[in-house]
Design an enzyme around this catalytic site. Structure first.
Site, PDB file in Angstrom:
ATOM      1  N   GLY A 156      -1.878   6.479  -2.266  1.00  0.00           N
ATOM      2  CA  GLY A 156      -3.014   6.390  -3.180  1.00  0.00           C
ATOM      3  C   GLY A 156      -4.077   5.434  -2.661  1.00  0.00           C
ATOM      4  O   GLY A 156      -5.267   5.767  -2.634  1.00  0.00           O
ATOM      5  N   HIS A 157      -3.651   4.241  -2.225  1.00  0.00           N
ATOM      6  CA  HIS A 157      -4.599   3.313  -1.622  1.00  0.00           C
ATOM      7  C   HIS A 157      -5.260   3.917  -0.381  1.00  0.00           C
ATOM      8  O   HIS A 157      -6.472   3.803  -0.183  1.00  0.00           O
ATOM      9  CB  HIS A 157      -3.887   2.022  -1.187  1.00  0.00           C
ATOM     10  CG  HIS A 157      -3.268   1.234  -2.296  1.00  0.00           C
ATOM     11  ND1 HIS A 157      -1.911   1.123  -2.451  1.00  0.00           N
ATOM     12  CD2 HIS A 157      -3.827   0.507  -3.294  1.00  0.00           C
ATOM     13  CE1 HIS A 157      -1.650   0.354  -3.489  1.00  0.00           C
ATOM     14  NE2 HIS A 157      -2.785  -0.023  -4.027  1.00  0.00           N
TER      15      HIS A 157
ATOM     16  N   LEU B 212       0.813  -1.211   0.000  1.00  0.00           N
ATOM     17  CA  LEU B 212       0.000   0.000   0.000  1.00  0.00           C
ATOM     18  C   LEU B 212       0.848   1.263   0.000  1.00  0.00           C
ATOM     19  O   LEU B 212       1.952   1.308   0.533  1.00  0.00           O
ATOM     20  CB  LEU B 212      -0.928   0.002   1.218  1.00  0.00           C
ATOM     21  CG  LEU B 212      -1.880  -1.184   1.359  1.00  0.00           C
ATOM     22  CD1 LEU B 212      -2.806  -0.969   2.545  1.00  0.00           C
ATOM     23  CD2 LEU B 212      -2.678  -1.420   0.086  1.00  0.00           C
TER      24      LEU B 212
ATOM     25  N   ARG C 280       4.341  -0.682  -8.001  1.00  0.00           N
ATOM     26  CA  ARG C 280       5.461  -1.102  -8.844  1.00  0.00           C
ATOM     27  C   ARG C 280       6.573  -0.058  -8.920  1.00  0.00           C
ATOM     28  O   ARG C 280       7.644  -0.353  -9.459  1.00  0.00           O
ATOM     29  CB  ARG C 280       4.968  -1.458 -10.243  1.00  0.00           C
ATOM     30  CG  ARG C 280       4.207  -2.783 -10.297  1.00  0.00           C
ATOM     31  CD  ARG C 280       3.913  -3.208 -11.727  1.00  0.00           C
ATOM     32  NE  ARG C 280       3.406  -4.576 -11.799  1.00  0.00           N
ATOM     33  CZ  ARG C 280       2.128  -4.916 -11.827  1.00  0.00           C
ATOM     34  NH1 ARG C 280       1.203  -3.969 -11.758  1.00  0.00           N
ATOM     35  NH2 ARG C 280       1.756  -6.186 -11.911  1.00  0.00           N
TER      36      ARG C 280
END
Length: 280
Positions: free
Chosen positions: A36-37, A33, A187
């Protein structure tokens, strides 16, 4: 915050909430995480009485040559972050729970899922639609929250919800970016320090192209210049930069009409595939 691995326990808790008249928000994730999450969790906490997040690295959206085994996993750190953001329950199922022995059913959104990402990762959206449909059936949320960084994914899920009559509102969350413009992504952890320095060029090139197009420049020329900029910056392959209709994802040729449009891109920097999109 409760951490639940069994489907039976999850369903029992959610049934209790629903019995008490509480609304349920849901944020599906593959873990690793970032802010953004967590911004999606914050949206859910603000909009719903209870918030569920899932952590499940979904094998069916990875091709055999992709990074399933290498995908970053940090379950305890993820749980700590979710608890700090007032998530009520984390669902962390095993693969056998999501894909029981002998399973063969798949969900596809064949038109929207075949464009853009679907041209380069034809397996991807079948895996996404399948696992999200399963999670929706398991969690039974009233609202589900998805980040616009994965813009095509949001459109695919919206279509699936309409077509399969899920009683769920899909709520998009704005793309969160680092100070230098790079869209936050799990990523990004793959990037070397030098690649991380170069990576914000993707958003910058797209932003410059969008300004040129809005100011009347030829779309093809503006995008060609953006691709050249990225190649000169050190990107080894630009798969696409395309202006599309946000709802159909069909490419918009020629002059940009006076209605919502989206500029969407995917490019390789070293061994990392970056995606991004901006409103045009």
């Amino acid at each position: 915050m409760q951490v639940v691995r069994s489907l039976e326990e999850l369903r029992g808790i959610v049934r209790g909430w629903k019995r008490d008249g509480l609304t349920v928000g849901f944020v599906p994730t593959m873990g690793a995480l970032h802010q953004g999450h967590l911004s999606l969790v914050d949206l859910s906490v603000a909009a719903c009485d209870r918030t569920v997040a899932s952590i499940f690295v979904n094998p069916t959206q990875f091709a055999p040559h992709e990074d399933l085994d290498a995908y970053p996993r940090q379950e305890q750190a993820d749980q700590d972050m979710l608890e700090a953001h007032k998530c009520d329950l984390v669902f962390t199922p095993e693969v056998a729970t999501m894909y029981p022995e002998g399973e063969e059913t798949r969900v596809s959104v064949p038109d929207l899922g075949a464009k853009l990402e679907g041209q380069f990762r034809p397996h991807f959206f079948g895996g996404v639609a399948t696992v999200v449909a399963k999670l929706f059936n398991q969690v039974q949320p009233d609202k589900a929250f998805f980040g616009e960084k994965d813009f095509q994914q949001v459109q695919v899920i919206k279509r699936m919800v309409i077509d399969l009559c899920f009683p769920i509102e899909i709520v998009p969350g704005a793309t969160l970016r680092a100070a230098d413009g790079l869209a936050l992504s799990s990523r990004n952890a793959y990037l070397t320090p030098e690649e991380r320095r170069i990576a914000p060029s993707l958003h910058l090139a797209m932003h410059r192209a969008s300004i040129r197009i809005r100011n009347g420049a030829d779309q093809t020329a503006a995008i060609a210049e953006a691709i050249k900029t990225l190649e000169e910056a050190g990107f080894n392959k630009v798969e696409y930069i395309t202006a599309v209709d946000p709802s159909t994802l069909d490419p918009i040729e020629g002059a940009i009409p006076d209605r919502p449009c989206r500029l969407i891109a995917a490019a390789w920097l070293g061994k990392t595939r970056l995606i991004d999109n901006i409103a045009l």
